[in-house]
Design an enzyme around this catalytic site. Structure first.
Site, PDB file in Angstrom:
ATOM      1  CG  HIS A 232      47.783 -47.617 -15.417  1.00  0.00           C
ATOM      2  ND1 HIS A 232      48.153 -46.821 -16.077  1.00  0.00           N
ATOM      3  CD2 HIS A 232      47.710 -48.775 -15.838  1.00  0.00           C
ATOM      4  CE1 HIS A 232      48.080 -47.972 -17.525  1.00  0.00           C
ATOM      5  NE2 HIS A 232      48.212 -49.162 -17.066  1.00  0.00           N
TER       6      HIS A 232
ATOM      7  CD  GLU B 257      50.858 -47.418 -19.216  1.00  0.00           C
ATOM      8  OE1 GLU B 257      49.692 -47.223 -19.739  1.00  0.00           O
ATOM      9  OE2 GLU B 257      51.108 -48.974 -18.813  1.00  0.00           O
TER      10      GLU B 257
ATOM     11  CG  HIS C 285      50.578 -52.603 -15.179  1.00  0.00           C
ATOM     12  ND1 HIS C 285      51.489 -51.856 -15.991  1.00  0.00           N
ATOM     13  CD2 HIS C 285      50.157 -52.171 -15.682  1.00  0.00           C
ATOM     14  CE1 HIS C 285      51.417 -52.025 -16.637  1.00  0.00           C
ATOM     15  NE2 HIS C 285      49.592 -51.327 -16.435  1.00  0.00           N
TER      16      HIS C 285
HETATM   17 CO    CO Z   1      48.440 -50.648 -17.411  1.00  0.00          CO
END
Ligand code: CO
Length: 289
Positions: free
Chosen positions: A173, A203, A235
């Protein structure tokens, strides 16, 4: 006579202390499993595997669930599915008579979601007429040992691909939180264990472009893409394997790699679930002290 009286008083006080420290028969112990959450029904089902594993290990304990993501809870509510926040779940457990609760974080790193959960858990300790003792189990990756265990588990799980010399790229993530350092940290352990394992983030750092530089330096042709997340949710479906030009799959294809997808999250692998359960066991042990 005076001595005898003192002795009796002494025994009485001693017994009262023993009584005070003996476990109250009204005590009720339970487990709260807490994840970020997902709106994907297929991904929600894979949480069931964690629940089954926990049930197997602790058949005498009741299990409850909570999602830390407010956005996901709201979306699910609009679809008619009510999932509790950690605070709601703990309030209900107090109401149900649970006195001792082990809360297990099913997050990957001790990032923002974990920090917030920790605050909630602390607020519930010693609630009047509620939970007396509460302990929080660490997320998947916390200590050096955890990272060694996950790397070893992933080497076993992806053994078939590794022996065929296929390159596996995991999608983590990533976060603005300082715990993002776990991702490049894991890459170091990956590199020490195999030349075929890479980790990027959606991210945070490293990005997919950072990973592509490493793949090109190694003259990789085929890439196996898979999530470094508890479930294969939004995702994984969109940012990883989606049709859009900015999905990792599209970016890799554009860079000349052929891409295979393994649409499975960590919740589906018992070797990985065991690491979370190990942290839950530590939290349950602390409840006894
Ligand atoms: Co997220």
């Amino acid at each position: 006579m005076k001595h005898k009286l003192l002795l009796i008083i002494g025994i009485l006080i001693f017994n009262m202390n023993v009584f005070a420290y003996t476990k109250n028969s009204c005590d009720k112990k339970g487990i709260l499993l807490v994840t970020f959450g997902t709106t994907y029904l297929s991904a929600q089902k894979t949480f069931k595997n964690i629940e089954d594993e926990v049930k197997n290990k602790y058949p005498e304990l009741d299990i409850r669930w909570a999602y830390t993501s407010k956005i996901i809870r709201k979306k699910l509510r609009q679809q008619g599915q009510k999932i509790n926040s950690p605070a709601e779940a703990l309030a209900l457990m107090g109401e149900e008579g649970f006195t001792h609760v082990a809360v297990q974080s099913l997050h990957i790193i001790p990032g923002a979601e974990y920090d917030a959960l920790e605050k909630t858990v602390l607020a519930f300790e010693n609630m009047p007429k509620g939970i007396k003792r509460i302990e929080l189990g660490k997320p998947l990756l916390y200590k050096h040992d955890d990272i060694e265990k996950i790397v070893s588990a992933l080497n076993t799980i992806f053994h078939k691909q590794i022996v065929k010399n296929e390159t596996i790229v995991f999608m983590g993530h990533g976060t603005h939180h300082n715990a993002n350092i776990y991702y490049p940290g894991v890459q170091y352990y990956f590199s020490a264990s195999s030349e075929n394992l890479f980790l990027g983030t959606v991210e945070g750092y490293p990005t997919i472009n950072d990973v592509i530089k490493l793949l090109k330096a190694k003259s990789v042709k085929t890439v196996v893409l898979t999530p470094f997340m508890s479930v294969a949710g939004d995702h994984a479906q969109n940012d990883m394997a989606g049709k859009d030009a900015n999905s990792w799959k599209s970016i890799l294809i554009k860079n000349g790699f052929s891409v295979k997808i393994i649409m499975k999250g960590f919740a589906e692998y018992n070797q990985v679930v065991d690491i979370w359960i190990n942290h839950l066991q530590n939290a349950l042990n602390k409840l006894e002290n």
